[in-house]
Design a protein around this motif. Structure first.
Motif, PDB file in Angstrom:
ATOM      1  N   PHE A 267       0.832  -1.209   0.000  1.00  0.00           N
ATOM      2  CA  PHE A 267       0.000   0.000   0.000  1.00  0.00           C
ATOM      3  C   PHE A 267       0.864   1.257   0.000  1.00  0.00           C
ATOM      4  O   PHE A 267       0.631   2.186  -0.771  1.00  0.00           O
ATOM      5  CB  PHE A 267      -0.951   0.009   1.205  1.00  0.00           C
ATOM      6  N   LEU A 268       1.862   1.294   0.870  1.00  0.00           N
ATOM      7  CA  LEU A 268       2.723   2.479   0.934  1.00  0.00           C
ATOM      8  C   LEU A 268       3.549   2.653  -0.335  1.00  0.00           C
ATOM      9  O   LEU A 268       3.814   3.783  -0.745  1.00  0.00           O
ATOM     10  CB  LEU A 268       3.631   2.415   2.156  1.00  0.00           C
ATOM     11  N   VAL A 269       3.946   1.556  -0.948  1.00  0.00           N
ATOM     12  CA  VAL A 269       4.676   1.647  -2.214  1.00  0.00           C
ATOM     13  C   VAL A 269       3.780   2.320  -3.258  1.00  0.00           C
ATOM     14  O   VAL A 269       4.215   3.223  -3.972  1.00  0.00           O
ATOM     15  CB  VAL A 269       5.144   0.254  -2.680  1.00  0.00           C
ATOM     16  N   ARG A 270       2.533   1.868  -3.333  1.00  0.00           N
ATOM     17  CA  ARG A 270       1.598   2.424  -4.330  1.00  0.00           C
ATOM     18  C   ARG A 270       1.257   3.890  -4.061  1.00  0.00           C
ATOM     19  O   ARG A 270       1.015   4.650  -4.988  1.00  0.00           O
ATOM     20  CB  ARG A 270       0.288   1.624  -4.328  1.00  0.00           C
ATOM     21  N   SER A 271       1.188   4.260  -2.796  1.00  0.00           N
ATOM     22  CA  SER A 271       0.653   5.576  -2.439  1.00  0.00           C
ATOM     23  C   SER A 271       1.691   6.498  -1.810  1.00  0.00           C
ATOM     24  O   SER A 271       1.329   7.490  -1.183  1.00  0.00           O
ATOM     25  CB  SER A 271      -0.514   5.391  -1.460  1.00  0.00           C
ATOM     26  N   PHE A 272       2.965   6.206  -1.988  1.00  0.00           N
ATOM     27  CA  PHE A 272       4.025   6.941  -1.305  1.00  0.00           C
ATOM     28  C   PHE A 272       3.909   8.454  -1.489  1.00  0.00           C
ATOM     29  O   PHE A 272       4.022   9.209  -0.519  1.00  0.00           O
ATOM     30  CB  PHE A 272       5.395   6.451  -1.777  1.00  0.00           C
ATOM     31  N   ALA A 273       3.687   8.902  -2.718  1.00  0.00           N
ATOM     32  CA  ALA A 273       3.623  10.347  -2.969  1.00  0.00           C
ATOM     33  C   ALA A 273       2.530  10.999  -2.132  1.00  0.00           C
ATOM     34  O   ALA A 273       2.724  12.086  -1.577  1.00  0.00           O
ATOM     35  CB  ALA A 273       3.403  10.627  -4.456  1.00  0.00           C
ATOM     36  N   ARG A 274       1.398  10.333  -2.016  1.00  0.00           N
ATOM     37  CA  ARG A 274       0.281  10.910  -1.270  1.00  0.00           C
ATOM     38  C   ARG A 274       0.431  10.714   0.233  1.00  0.00           C
ATOM     39  O   ARG A 274       0.343  11.649   1.007  1.00  0.00           O
ATOM     40  CB  ARG A 274      -1.045  10.283  -1.758  1.00  0.00           C
ATOM     41  N   THR A 275       0.635   9.459   0.656  1.00  0.00           N
ATOM     42  CA  THR A 275       0.584   9.152   2.081  1.00  0.00           C
ATOM     43  C   THR A 275       1.836   9.562   2.849  1.00  0.00           C
ATOM     44  O   THR A 275       1.768   9.767   4.058  1.00  0.00           O
ATOM     45  CB  THR A 275       0.317   7.653   2.321  1.00  0.00           C
ATOM     46  N   VAL A 276       2.949   9.691   2.168  1.00  0.00           N
ATOM     47  CA  VAL A 276       4.176  10.089   2.855  1.00  0.00           C
ATOM     48  C   VAL A 276       4.570  11.513   2.449  1.00  0.00           C
ATOM     49  O   VAL A 276       4.580  12.420   3.271  1.00  0.00           O
ATOM     50  CB  VAL A 276       5.328   9.089   2.592  1.00  0.00           C
TER      51      VAL A 276
ATOM     52  N   ARG B 293      17.999   2.697   5.708  1.00  0.00           N
ATOM     53  CA  ARG B 293      17.537   1.899   4.575  1.00  0.00           C
ATOM     54  C   ARG B 293      16.019   1.878   4.551  1.00  0.00           C
ATOM     55  O   ARG B 293      15.350   2.181   5.544  1.00  0.00           O
ATOM     56  CB  ARG B 293      18.052   0.460   4.654  1.00  0.00           C
ATOM     57  N   VAL B 294      15.497   1.484   3.389  1.00  0.00           N
ATOM     58  CA  VAL B 294      14.069   1.232   3.211  1.00  0.00           C
ATOM     59  C   VAL B 294      13.921  -0.261   2.984  1.00  0.00           C
ATOM     60  O   VAL B 294      14.634  -0.840   2.161  1.00  0.00           O
ATOM     61  CB  VAL B 294      13.503   2.009   2.000  1.00  0.00           C
ATOM     62  N   VAL B 295      13.008  -0.876   3.715  1.00  0.00           N
ATOM     63  CA  VAL B 295      12.691  -2.286   3.505  1.00  0.00           C
ATOM     64  C   VAL B 295      11.247  -2.382   3.054  1.00  0.00           C
ATOM     65  O   VAL B 295      10.339  -1.934   3.760  1.00  0.00           O
ATOM     66  CB  VAL B 295      12.906  -3.132   4.778  1.00  0.00           C
ATOM     67  N   TRP B 296      11.083  -2.916   1.864  1.00  0.00           N
ATOM     68  CA  TRP B 296       9.741  -3.149   1.321  1.00  0.00           C
ATOM     69  C   TRP B 296       9.333  -4.569   1.672  1.00  0.00           C
ATOM     70  O   TRP B 296       9.953  -5.532   1.237  1.00  0.00           O
ATOM     71  CB  TRP B 296       9.735  -2.925  -0.186  1.00  0.00           C
TER      72      TRP B 296
ATOM     73  N   ALA C  35      12.399   4.751  -2.210  1.00  0.00           N
ATOM     74  CA  ALA C  35      13.697   4.726  -1.534  1.00  0.00           C
ATOM     75  C   ALA C  35      14.610   5.821  -2.076  1.00  0.00           C
ATOM     76  O   ALA C  35      15.289   6.515  -1.306  1.00  0.00           O
ATOM     77  CB  ALA C  35      14.337   3.351  -1.699  1.00  0.00           C
ATOM     78  N   ASP C  36      14.614   5.994  -3.392  1.00  0.00           N
ATOM     79  CA  ASP C  36      15.444   7.041  -4.005  1.00  0.00           C
ATOM     80  C   ASP C  36      15.026   8.421  -3.519  1.00  0.00           C
ATOM     81  O   ASP C  36      15.885   9.282  -3.268  1.00  0.00           O
ATOM     82  CB  ASP C  36      15.352   6.985  -5.529  1.00  0.00           C
TER      83      ASP C  36
END
Length: 187
Positions: free
Chosen positions: A99-108, A130-133, A154-155
């Protein structure tokens, strides 16, 4: 997942952005449970503690409903021992779910204001290493589509990405514990 399992369950989601304001989760869960109770023989809560520091447990106990076990969804997806090991190995680990991968721009980024104030990046993420998916999908096509999004997240944080495949079994097991005993549970 509920539909794919054939479980006799209706899902009534709360806004996912509540995770950015965990102090509101218990109150919102309580209101939804009270709203749903007259229409259902059984109500369960599909949240782990999620940063409520026990407030959700107090609501669940008072209302006599069960919730997902764990401190947070990461425990549900990967298992508490694996999450503990990841954080012990590198305490500066930032965890992502599908979910966070899909919505990173919005939710983070948007929720933290990083889209407007990029200079805050170091304040928020300066101590992460680091980022762990925690990759939940079992579908190779979906994982291939999410991989570049995880790398982009992550970038954007300036951190290396590690992918830990968890699959959906942890979530499936956790949800199964919330089903009434008489509900059919295909293997």
């Amino acid at each position: 997942m509920v539909q794919a399992q054939g479980w006799p369950v209706d899902v009534h989601p709360l806004p996912p952005l509540l995770h950015n304001r965990p102090q509101l989760i218990a109150r919102e869960v309580e209101a939804l449970v009270e709203q749903l109770r007259p229409a259902y023989g059984s109500v369960a809560v599909g949240y782990a503690d999620c940063g409520t520091y026990g407030a959700l447990d107090e609501v669940c106990e008072r209302l006599g409903v069960r919730r997902l076990a764990g401190l947070h969804c990461y425990d549900v997806f990967a298992g508490a021992p694996q999450v503990e090991a990841l954080l012990e190995d590198q305490p500066g680990t930032y965890l992502l779910t599908d979910f966070l991968v899909r919505s990173f721009a919005r939710t983070v980024e948007q929720e933290l204001g990083l889209d407007r104030y990029p200079e805050l990046l170091g304040d928020y993420f300066g101590h992460y290493t680091r980022v762990v998916w925690l990759a939940q999908s079992d579908d190779a096509t979906e994982l291939a589509a999410l991989r570049p999004l995880a790398q982009d997240a992550a970038d954007r944080l300036g951190l290396p990405l590690q992918v830990v495949p968890t699959g959906a079994e942890g979530l499936s097991r956790a949800l199964r514990t919330l089903l009434p005993e008489e509900a059919p549970c295909p293997p």
